[in-house]
Design a protein around this motif. Structure first.
Motif, short mmCIF file in Angstrom:
data_model
loop_
_atom_site.label_atom_id
_atom_site.label_comp_id
_atom_site.label_asym_id
_atom_site.label_seq_id
_atom_site.Cartn_x
_atom_site.Cartn_y
_atom_site.Cartn_z
N PRO A 148 -24.43 5.56 70.10
CA PRO A 148 -23.45 4.52 69.75
C PRO A 148 -23.66 3.90 68.37
CG PRO A 148 -24.29 4.16 71.96
CD PRO A 148 -25.09 5.27 71.37
N LEU A 149 -24.91 3.61 68.01
CA LEU A 149 -25.16 2.99 66.72
C LEU A 149 -24.81 3.92 65.56
CD1 LEU A 149 -26.26 0.58 65.11
CD2 LEU A 149 -28.52 1.65 65.26
N VAL A 150 -25.18 5.17 65.69
CA VAL A 150 -24.87 6.16 64.65
C VAL A 150 -23.36 6.32 64.52
CG1 VAL A 150 -25.12 8.57 63.95
CG2 VAL A 150 -27.07 7.34 64.93
N TRP A 205 -25.24 14.47 55.71
CA TRP A 205 -26.25 15.53 55.77
C TRP A 205 -27.04 15.46 57.07
CZ3 TRP A 205 -28.63 14.72 50.25
CH2 TRP A 205 -27.76 15.25 49.30
N LEU A 206 -27.46 14.26 57.45
CA LEU A 206 -28.25 14.11 58.67
C LEU A 206 -27.46 14.50 59.91
CD1 LEU A 206 -30.18 10.79 57.92
CD2 LEU A 206 -31.07 13.14 57.88
N ILE A 207 -26.17 14.19 59.90
CA ILE A 207 -25.33 14.57 61.04
C ILE A 207 -25.09 16.08 61.05
CG2 ILE A 207 -22.99 14.37 61.98
CD1 ILE A 207 -23.12 11.39 61.12
N ASN A 208 -24.83 16.66 59.89
CA ASN A 208 -24.58 18.10 59.84
C ASN A 208 -25.81 18.93 60.16
OD1 ASN A 208 -21.85 18.03 59.29
ND2 ASN A 208 -22.17 17.84 57.10
N VAL A 233 -29.90 16.01 62.71
CA VAL A 233 -31.00 15.06 62.81
C VAL A 233 -30.50 13.82 63.53
CG1 VAL A 233 -32.60 13.62 61.49
CG2 VAL A 233 -32.07 15.95 60.72
N LEU A 234 -29.27 13.42 63.23
CA LEU A 234 -28.59 12.33 63.93
C LEU A 234 -27.46 12.90 64.75
CD1 LEU A 234 -28.34 9.61 61.13
CD2 LEU A 234 -29.96 9.71 63.01
N ASN A 235 -27.14 12.21 65.83
CA ASN A 235 -26.11 12.67 66.74
C ASN A 235 -25.03 11.59 66.85
OD1 ASN A 235 -24.64 13.80 68.76
ND2 ASN A 235 -26.37 14.14 70.14
N LEU A 236 -23.78 11.99 66.74
CA LEU A 236 -22.68 11.04 66.83
C LEU A 236 -22.47 10.51 68.25
CD1 LEU A 236 -20.00 12.50 64.40
CD2 LEU A 236 -21.38 10.45 64.13
#
Length: 95
Positions: A39-41, A27-30, A33-36
């Motif tokens: 590197p950590l994500v 959900w956070l990636i879609n 909110v988070l970005n692939l």
């Protein structure tokens, strides 16, 4: 035998936690909110996907193809709830 029951319950709880983390990450990636590209994500996302893809693949082979809706995590969590209920209801056989 009590130890076996507790180990099985712990394994199911860890599996449930990993599936919920996967759902929240997706959900956070879609919702961006988070970005692939971070590197950590990307590492966490790749690790969780590698853990769950064998389970999800088997579940997806039984489910019909929906229009972009992946029901494999929902089915996996329902199976875990069912297994936990079965183990809890038959707890006396472990003692």
């Amino acid at each position: 035998m009590t130890s076996l029951f507790q180990i099985l319950m712990m394994v199911l709880q860890v599996a449930q936690f990993i599936i919920i983390v996967h759902i929240i990450l997706s959900w956070l990636i879609n919702f961006q909110v988070l970005n692939l590209r971070q590197p950590l994500v990307a590492q966490i996302w790749d690790g969780v996907n590698r853990l769950l893809e064998p389970v999800y693949g088997r579940i997806r082979s039984f489910l019909p193809q929906n229009l972009g809706l992946d029901l494999a995590p929902l089915v996996a969590i329902l199976v875990i709830f069912a297994l936990r209920t079965i183990l809890t209801n038959n707890q006396e056989y472990f003692f």
